[in-house]
Design an enzyme around this catalytic site. Structure first.
Site, mmCIF file in Angstrom:
data_model
loop_
_atom_site.group_PDB
_atom_site.id
_atom_site.type_symbol
_atom_site.label_atom_id
_atom_site.label_comp_id
_atom_site.label_asym_id
_atom_site.label_seq_id
_atom_site.Cartn_x
_atom_site.Cartn_y
_atom_site.Cartn_z
ATOM 1 C CB SER A 186 27.794 -17.017 -26.258
ATOM 2 O OG SER A 186 28.108 -16.013 -27.195
ATOM 3 C CE1 TYR A 188 28.182 -20.626 -30.378
ATOM 4 C CE2 TYR A 188 27.886 -18.273 -29.995
ATOM 5 C CZ TYR A 188 28.486 -19.463 -29.668
ATOM 6 O OH TYR A 188 29.388 -19.521 -28.638
#
Length: 243
Positions: free
Chosen positions: A146, A159
């Site tokens: 990501s 995250y």
């Protein structure tokens, strides 16, 4: 997309997190290009439905319930692929989980789950499949990371921790495995329009996000590279940049 995508015909490829988002788009595209697939995810009904759709492309598609947090589940997933397809030539790690809160409001449970799925799950899956690939002296692993894996974003404490960790893990895998014929790529997408956002409040305008099919096309390009070059890492952003 690479003009060499016809090289995927008959190739045996495993995909985790295959029933949603990038995983589903990738499975759909790869099956249309003639690849045989081993697909895994938590929801067996969705796996069965996707397998039925993809099998219409006259390719082999087999599925297995897969929880990347459970080591035995990963072993069973790999063994089924070897039994039904033979040599697994590529692994695409799409399984992921995200929960977004400020650092102070991130719970221990949320943090642990993201580390468990995004980092530990990718580690375990990659390790078992890489062992199989090293035995065969060839293979490709693609880790779906990501933009949060190399860019600091507020509200991404857990995250980002999992994705920064995955980026470091992938770099070590690249260094250690390339001399054994196994090549590893890290893909860092920006905001991508998937069901990932369904349970997240105050998300950006999804119409301005990257279509999951676009990420799938980039994955195909990486899998179809001509001899003499390896893609270590790519970052893919929406046209407007980080949303």
């Amino acid at each position: 997309m690479s003009n060499n995508s016809n090289s995927l015909t008959g190739k045996n490829i495993a995909i985790t997190g295959a029933t949603k988002g990038i995983g589903r788009a990738t499975a759909t595209l790869l099956s249309s290009l003639g690849a045989n697939l081993l697909i895994g995810a938590r929801n067996e009904n969705e796996l069965r439905e996707l397998t039925s759709i993809l099998s219409d492309n006259s390719v082999k598609v087999i599925y297995q319930h897969l929880n990347v947090e459970e080591e035995n589940s990963i072993i069973e997933f790999l063994n089924l692929g070897i039994t039904k397809l033979g040599k697994i030539e590529a692994l695409i790690n799409c399984a992921g989980y995200g929960s977004f809160n400020s650092f102070l409001e991130t719970t221990t449970e949320e943090f642990d789950r993201m580390i468990s799925v995004n980092l530990r799950g990718s580690f375990l899956t990659s390790r078992y499949f890489a062992q199989h690939m090293v035995e065969n002296k060839s293979g490709q692993i693609i880790n779906i990371n990501s933009i949060a894996g190399n860019t600091v974003l507020a509200g991404n404490a857990g995250y980002s921790a999992s994705k920064f960790g995955l980026l470091g893990l992938t770099k070590v895998m690249q260094l250690e495995l390339r001399k054994q014929g196994v090549y590893v790529t890290s893909i860092l997408p920006g905001a991508t329009n998937t069901a990932f956002w369904d349970h997240i409040d105050n998300y950006p305008d999804r119409s301005k996000m990257i279509p999951s099919e676009t990420i799938a096309m980039n994955i195909v390009s990486i899998l179809s590279q001509p001899d003499g070059a390896v893609v270590d890492e790519i970052t893919i952003t929406p046209p407007l940049g980080v949303l």
